[in-house]
Design a protein around this motif. Structure first.
Motif, PDB file in Angstrom:
ATOM      1  N   PHE A  35      65.637  18.883  88.544  1.00  0.00           N
ATOM      2  CA  PHE A  35      64.676  18.779  89.640  1.00  0.00           C
ATOM      3  C   PHE A  35      64.806  17.448  90.372  1.00  0.00           C
ATOM      4  O   PHE A  35      64.757  17.400  91.599  1.00  0.00           O
ATOM      5  N   LEU A  36      64.992  16.357  89.643  1.00  0.00           N
ATOM      6  CA  LEU A  36      65.127  15.047  90.275  1.00  0.00           C
ATOM      7  C   LEU A  36      66.397  14.938  91.106  1.00  0.00           C
ATOM      8  O   LEU A  36      66.382  14.381  92.210  1.00  0.00           O
ATOM      9  N   VAL A  37      67.500  15.469  90.610  1.00  0.00           N
ATOM     10  CA  VAL A  37      68.750  15.453  91.386  1.00  0.00           C
ATOM     11  C   VAL A  37      68.584  16.282  92.644  1.00  0.00           C
ATOM     12  O   VAL A  37      69.039  15.886  93.727  1.00  0.00           O
ATOM     13  N   SER A  38      67.930  17.426  92.545  1.00  0.00           N
ATOM     14  CA  SER A  38      67.704  18.262  93.727  1.00  0.00           C
ATOM     15  C   SER A  38      66.842  17.543  94.762  1.00  0.00           C
ATOM     16  O   SER A  38      67.164  17.550  95.959  1.00  0.00           O
ATOM     17  N   VAL A  39      65.780  16.900  94.321  1.00  0.00           N
ATOM     18  CA  VAL A  39      64.911  16.157  95.242  1.00  0.00           C
ATOM     19  C   VAL A  39      65.673  14.990  95.861  1.00  0.00           C
ATOM     20  O   VAL A  39      65.567  14.727  97.061  1.00  0.00           O
ATOM     21  N   TRP A  40      66.482  14.303  95.065  1.00  0.00           N
ATOM     22  CA  TRP A  40      67.279  13.189  95.567  1.00  0.00           C
ATOM     23  C   TRP A  40      68.264  13.661  96.635  1.00  0.00           C
ATOM     24  O   TRP A  40      68.429  13.021  97.674  1.00  0.00           O
ATOM     25  N   LEU A  41      68.913  14.811  96.397  1.00  0.00           N
ATOM     26  CA  LEU A  41      69.840  15.342  97.394  1.00  0.00           C
ATOM     27  C   LEU A  41      69.107  15.760  98.669  1.00  0.00           C
ATOM     28  O   LEU A  41      69.613  15.566  99.777  1.00  0.00           O
ATOM     29  N   ILE A  42      67.928  16.332  98.519  1.00  0.00           N
ATOM     30  CA  ILE A  42      67.129  16.706  99.692  1.00  0.00           C
ATOM     31  C   ILE A  42      66.779  15.464 100.506  1.00  0.00           C
ATOM     32  O   ILE A  42      66.905  15.457 101.741  1.00  0.00           O
ATOM     33  N   LEU A  43      66.363  14.404  99.825  1.00  0.00           N
ATOM     34  CA  LEU A  43      66.033  13.168 100.531  1.00  0.00           C
ATOM     35  C   LEU A  43      67.259  12.571 101.219  1.00  0.00           C
ATOM     36  O   LEU A  43      67.166  12.067 102.336  1.00  0.00           O
ATOM     37  N   LEU A  52      69.828  14.225 102.401  1.00  0.00           N
ATOM     38  CA  LEU A  52      70.109  15.048 103.582  1.00  0.00           C
ATOM     39  C   LEU A  52      69.127  14.759 104.708  1.00  0.00           C
ATOM     40  O   LEU A  52      69.499  14.757 105.878  1.00  0.00           O
ATOM     41  N   MET A  53      67.876  14.514 104.354  1.00  0.00           N
ATOM     42  CA  MET A  53      66.882  14.200 105.379  1.00  0.00           C
ATOM     43  C   MET A  53      67.188  12.862 106.051  1.00  0.00           C
ATOM     44  O   MET A  53      66.861  12.668 107.217  1.00  0.00           O
ATOM     45  N   GLN A  54      67.837  11.945 105.329  1.00  0.00           N
ATOM     46  CA  GLN A  54      68.226  10.661 105.895  1.00  0.00           C
ATOM     47  C   GLN A  54      69.526  10.747 106.681  1.00  0.00           C
ATOM     48  O   GLN A  54      69.965   9.768 107.252  1.00  0.00           O
ATOM     49  N   GLY A  55      70.162  11.911 106.669  1.00  0.00           N
ATOM     50  CA  GLY A  55      71.414  12.085 107.391  1.00  0.00           C
ATOM     51  C   GLY A  55      72.643  11.697 106.590  1.00  0.00           C
ATOM     52  O   GLY A  55      73.734  11.598 107.136  1.00  0.00           O
ATOM     53  N   LYS A  56      72.477  11.480 105.300  1.00  0.00           N
ATOM     54  CA  LYS A  56      73.610  11.118 104.443  1.00  0.00           C
ATOM     55  C   LYS A  56      74.251  12.373 103.870  1.00  0.00           C
ATOM     56  O   LYS A  56      73.756  13.474 104.042  1.00  0.00           O
ATOM     57  N   SER A  57      75.337  12.161 103.159  1.00  0.00           N
ATOM     58  CA  SER A  57      76.084  13.264 102.575  1.00  0.00           C
ATOM     59  C   SER A  57      75.302  13.917 101.436  1.00  0.00           C
ATOM     60  O   SER A  57      74.604  13.242 100.684  1.00  0.00           O
ATOM     61  N   GLY A  58      75.460  15.203 101.299  1.00  0.00           N
ATOM     62  CA  GLY A  58      74.815  15.944 100.218  1.00  0.00           C
ATOM     63  C   GLY A  58      75.791  16.272  99.114  1.00  0.00           C
ATOM     64  O   GLY A  58      75.808  17.383  98.602  1.00  0.00           O
ATOM     65  N   ARG A  59      76.622  15.312  98.735  1.00  0.00           N
ATOM     66  CA  ARG A  59      77.627  15.538  97.701  1.00  0.00           C
ATOM     67  C   ARG A  59      77.285  14.762  96.436  1.00  0.00           C
ATOM     68  O   ARG A  59      76.733  13.670  96.501  1.00  0.00           O
ATOM     69  N   LEU A  60      77.654  15.337  95.310  1.00  0.00           N
ATOM     70  CA  LEU A  60      77.604  14.654  94.018  1.00  0.00           C
ATOM     71  C   LEU A  60      79.043  14.528  93.536  1.00  0.00           C
ATOM     72  O   LEU A  60      79.765  15.528  93.508  1.00  0.00           O
ATOM     73  N   CYS A 109      70.652  22.059 116.844  1.00  0.00           N
ATOM     74  CA  CYS A 109      69.683  23.047 116.377  1.00  0.00           C
ATOM     75  C   CYS A 109      69.199  22.622 114.995  1.00  0.00           C
ATOM     76  O   CYS A 109      70.003  22.323 114.113  1.00  0.00           O
ATOM     77  N   PRO A 110      67.879  22.561 114.755  1.00  0.00           N
ATOM     78  CA  PRO A 110      67.378  22.110 113.456  1.00  0.00           C
ATOM     79  C   PRO A 110      67.578  23.135 112.341  1.00  0.00           C
ATOM     80  O   PRO A 110      67.380  22.832 111.185  1.00  0.00           O
ATOM     81  N   MET A 111      67.979  24.341 112.678  1.00  0.00           N
ATOM     82  CA  MET A 111      68.095  25.383 111.661  1.00  0.00           C
ATOM     83  C   MET A 111      69.112  25.068 110.576  1.00  0.00           C
ATOM     84  O   MET A 111      68.816  25.219 109.401  1.00  0.00           O
ATOM     85  N   PRO A 112      70.337  24.597 110.891  1.00  0.00           N
ATOM     86  CA  PRO A 112      71.269  24.320 109.799  1.00  0.00           C
ATOM     87  C   PRO A 112      70.759  23.268 108.819  1.00  0.00           C
ATOM     88  O   PRO A 112      70.942  23.401 107.624  1.00  0.00           O
ATOM     89  N   LYS A 113      70.105  22.206 109.301  1.00  0.00           N
ATOM     90  CA  LYS A 113      69.581  21.200 108.396  1.00  0.00           C
ATOM     91  C   LYS A 113      68.465  21.785 107.536  1.00  0.00           C
ATOM     92  O   LYS A 113      68.376  21.499 106.351  1.00  0.00           O
ATOM     93  N   THR A 114      67.640  22.627 108.138  1.00  0.00           N
ATOM     94  CA  THR A 114      66.581  23.285 107.380  1.00  0.00           C
ATOM     95  C   THR A 114      67.196  24.194 106.318  1.00  0.00           C
ATOM     96  O   THR A 114      66.709  24.256 105.190  1.00  0.00           O
ATOM     97  N   GLN A 115      68.272  24.882 106.671  1.00  0.00           N
ATOM     98  CA  GLN A 115      68.944  25.730 105.689  1.00  0.00           C
ATOM     99  C   GLN A 115      69.528  24.895 104.558  1.00  0.00           C
ATOM    100  O   GLN A 115      69.442  25.280 103.390  1.00  0.00           O
ATOM    101  N   TYR A 165      68.656  25.302 100.612  1.00  0.00           N
ATOM    102  CA  TYR A 165      69.649  25.547  99.564  1.00  0.00           C
ATOM    103  C   TYR A 165      69.429  24.662  98.351  1.00  0.00           C
ATOM    104  O   TYR A 165      69.740  25.045  97.235  1.00  0.00           O
ATOM    105  N   LEU A 166      68.912  23.467  98.572  1.00  0.00           N
ATOM    106  CA  LEU A 166      68.772  22.502  97.482  1.00  0.00           C
ATOM    107  C   LEU A 166      67.430  22.563  96.762  1.00  0.00           C
ATOM    108  O   LEU A 166      67.219  21.805  95.804  1.00  0.00           O
ATOM    109  N   VAL A 167      66.536  23.436  97.179  1.00  0.00           N
ATOM    110  CA  VAL A 167      65.263  23.589  96.462  1.00  0.00           C
ATOM    111  C   VAL A 167      65.586  24.151  95.070  1.00  0.00           C
ATOM    112  O   VAL A 167      66.290  25.149  94.946  1.00  0.00           O
TER     113      VAL A 167
END
Length: 120
Positions: free
Chosen positions: A86-94, A96-104, A6-12, A16-18
């Protein structure tokens, strides 16, 4: 037949990272305690980043308003802090879109320790 997620969790997770806006759905998710382990981790990270930015922003702005010697330098540092958030948030969003971990490395551990106690 491949599994279709389901695409909803990834969209969520992306929501969250906006920057700034993502704080509120993240807080709602943690307060309700509903969500997957990844959703809770990204929510904690989002809240930690937003609160760290807000604290730094307020401290730099207060210092700039009350300082006679360094107001311009503090305003410049404030803008670097905001740009970095803002740059860290955009980097984390990117990521996640690539399927990588969203951890710092530093912030994710801090978020787990601090917010994991109180909001999960």
């Amino acid at each position: 037949m491949p599994d279709v997620q389901c695409p909803m969790p990834k969209t969520q997770l992306l929501l969250y990272l906006v920057p700034i806006i993502g704080f509120f759905p993240s807080l709602w998710t943690l307060y309700g305690g509903q969500g997957s382990r990844e959703q809770l981790a990204v929510s904690r990270l989002s809240i930690t980043l937003a609160l760290t930015w807000l604290l730094g922003y307020l401290l730099f702005a207060t210092g700039a308003a009350t300082s006679d010697f360094f107001p311009l330098r503090l305003f410049i540092l404030n803008s670097f802090l905001t740009s970095g958030y803002f740059l860290v948030s955009v980097w984390l969003i990117l990521r996640l879109m690539q399927g990588k971990s969203g951890r710092l490395p530093g912030f994710s551990n801090l978020a787990e320790r601090v917010l994991g106690k109180y909001l999960s």
